[in-house]
Design a protein around this motif. Structure first.
Motif, mmCIF file in Angstrom:
data_model
loop_
_atom_site.group_PDB
_atom_site.id
_atom_site.type_symbol
_atom_site.label_atom_id
_atom_site.label_comp_id
_atom_site.label_asym_id
_atom_site.label_seq_id
_atom_site.Cartn_x
_atom_site.Cartn_y
_atom_site.Cartn_z
ATOM 1 N N ASP A 1 0.820 -1.222 0.000
ATOM 2 C CA ASP A 1 0.000 0.000 0.000
ATOM 3 C C ASP A 1 0.851 1.269 0.000
ATOM 4 O O ASP A 1 0.342 2.355 -0.181
ATOM 5 N N HIS A 2 2.162 1.148 0.222
ATOM 6 C CA HIS A 2 3.113 2.270 0.286
ATOM 7 C C HIS A 2 2.750 3.288 1.364
ATOM 8 O O HIS A 2 3.107 4.451 1.271
ATOM 9 N N PHE A 3 2.033 2.827 2.367
ATOM 10 C CA PHE A 3 1.738 3.655 3.534
ATOM 11 C C PHE A 3 2.148 2.875 4.781
ATOM 12 O O PHE A 3 3.104 3.233 5.447
ATOM 13 N N GLU A 4 1.420 1.793 5.066
ATOM 14 C CA GLU A 4 1.776 0.949 6.208
ATOM 15 C C GLU A 4 2.917 0.003 5.862
ATOM 16 O O GLU A 4 3.712 -0.349 6.724
ATOM 17 N N VAL A 5 2.953 -0.456 4.604
ATOM 18 C CA VAL A 5 3.984 -1.395 4.161
ATOM 19 C C VAL A 5 4.610 -0.898 2.866
ATOM 20 O O VAL A 5 3.956 -0.251 2.054
ATOM 21 N N ASP A 6 5.907 -1.205 2.688
ATOM 22 C CA ASP A 6 6.592 -0.745 1.477
ATOM 23 C C ASP A 6 7.027 -1.881 0.561
ATOM 24 O O ASP A 6 7.619 -1.646 -0.489
ATOM 25 N N ALA A 7 6.716 -3.130 0.931
ATOM 26 C CA ALA A 7 7.015 -4.282 0.089
ATOM 27 C C ALA A 7 6.092 -5.426 0.494
ATOM 28 O O ALA A 7 5.657 -5.507 1.650
ATOM 29 N N ALA A 8 5.799 -6.297 -0.468
ATOM 30 C CA ALA A 8 4.932 -7.452 -0.200
ATOM 31 C C ALA A 8 5.298 -8.567 -1.161
ATOM 32 O O ALA A 8 5.691 -8.302 -2.307
ATOM 33 N N GLY A 9 5.195 -9.809 -0.700
ATOM 34 C CA GLY A 9 5.477 -10.931 -1.583
ATOM 35 C C GLY A 9 5.259 -12.260 -0.886
ATOM 36 O O GLY A 9 5.044 -12.314 0.328
ATOM 37 N N PHE A 10 5.302 -13.320 -1.673
ATOM 38 C CA PHE A 10 5.226 -14.679 -1.147
ATOM 39 C C PHE A 10 6.646 -15.215 -1.035
ATOM 40 O O PHE A 10 7.427 -15.114 -1.986
ATOM 41 N N PHE A 11 6.993 -15.797 0.125
ATOM 42 C CA PHE A 11 8.347 -16.261 0.383
ATOM 43 C C PHE A 11 8.324 -17.645 1.018
ATOM 44 O O PHE A 11 7.448 -17.947 1.829
ATOM 45 N N ASP A 12 9.333 -18.464 0.661
ATOM 46 C CA ASP A 12 9.449 -19.773 1.303
ATOM 47 C C ASP A 12 10.423 -19.662 2.479
ATOM 48 O O ASP A 12 11.054 -18.623 2.694
ATOM 49 N N ALA A 13 10.560 -20.745 3.220
ATOM 50 C CA ALA A 13 11.389 -20.743 4.431
ATOM 51 C C ALA A 13 12.844 -20.400 4.111
ATOM 52 O O ALA A 13 13.502 -19.687 4.874
ATOM 53 N N GLU A 14 13.347 -20.879 2.996
ATOM 54 C CA GLU A 14 14.736 -20.595 2.616
ATOM 55 C C GLU A 14 14.940 -19.104 2.349
ATOM 56 O O GLU A 14 15.916 -18.513 2.801
ATOM 57 N N GLU A 15 14.020 -18.492 1.648
ATOM 58 C CA GLU A 15 14.124 -17.047 1.380
ATOM 59 C C GLU A 15 14.019 -16.250 2.676
ATOM 60 O O GLU A 15 14.739 -15.275 2.882
#
Length: 192
Positions: free
Chosen positions: A129-143
């Protein structure tokens, strides 16, 4: 800690009274009792293709940490709708709440209860949303191992990825006369 001093119903100065064996602030002019200060937070645990949705906080508390999407309930908003709204607002993902995976109870000046929901992916691509959060994504345990993931989120992700049951499921089939109540239960094969 700021203390409530006046009745929120009639404005009269509150007094301390013993109610149910506890000293509580109560109104001498009407039935109002201040039972305490509470907040209820919700968090999403959304898996897709073996990865978990995380967002990076752009504000305090937790600025710079990767966390699961979440927020606080609105007064008249059903709690499962709250988490669906928060996931859409923070990460641009449409998701449906499936059940409750974990609960955190944190007694403090404002007693906080946090409910973590298992979510089902519906549609969308992670977009902050570039207000509360500046990045978003799906990540696995290794990442996630090389990311600045908040400790509580690590605990929740472990439950989401390695939990032995699906947690508490929403009970939509009940006929209880509880207006606006959200009911969650352990999975059962028989309804009584």
């Amino acid at each position: 800690m700021a203390t409530v001093q006046f009745c929120s119903s009639c404005g009269t100065k509150l007094e301390t009274r013993s109610i149910d064996g506890e000293d509580r602030l109560a109104c001498p002019s009407c039935p109002f009792v201040h039972w305490g200060s509470y907040s209820i937070g919700v968090g999403a645990l959304l898996k897709k293709d073996g990865k978990v949705l995380l967002v990076r906080r752009a504000q305090e508390p937790g600025k710079g940490f990767w966390t699961n999407p979440g927020g606080y309930i609105e007064q008249l908003e059903p709690i499962d709708r709250t988490i669906e709204r928060e996931v859409l607002e923070e990460a641009g993902i449409v998701a449906k709440s499936v059940g409750v995976l974990a609960v955190r109870d944190q007694p403090r000046d404002i007693h906080n209860v946090y409910i973590a929901f298992e979510m089902e992916y519906v549609s969308g691509e992670p977009t902050p949303d570039h207000f509360e959060v500046d990045a978003a994504g799906f990540f696995d345990a290794e990442e996630m191992a090389s990311m600045n993931v908040a400790p509580f989120t690590k605990w929740l992700v472990n439950i989401a990825l390695n939990g032995q049951t699906a947690g508490l499921e929403k009970d939509s089939s009940t006929s209880l006369p509880l207006k606006q109540a959200g009911l969650f239960k352990v999975p059962t094969s028989v309804t009584v």
